[in-house]
Design a protein around this motif. Structure first.
Motif: not given
Length: 67
Positions: A1-8, A47-59
């Motif tokens: 479930m955690k991986a799915r939330k991260t991908i979304v 979009a790619i750069i911000l998506s990666i950075i924000i996703t990592i920071l959120d995790a």
């Protein structure tokens, strides 16, 4: 479930960033140049750069909250 939330979250951030940056480059081109073009290269890169950075920071933030 955690991986799915991260991908979304990644896809959502990517889509929002792509739409906003495409709109900004279109308005910039319309305002300061005689053409109406969208700079897709810059939009996708941002979009790619911000998506990666924000996703990592959120995790990392979620991991710190659990501890």
């Amino acid at each position: 479930m955690k991986a799915r939330k991260t991908i979304v979250n990644f896809i959502l951030i990517f889509a929002i960033t792509l739409i906003v940056s495409a709109g900004v480059t279109f308005i910039w081109s319309l305002s300061f140049h005689p053409t109406t073009k969208v700079n897709w290269e810059t939009s996708f890169q941002l979009a790619i750069i911000l998506s990666i950075i924000i996703t990592i920071l959120d995790a990392k933030n979620q991991k710190l909250k659990k501890e």
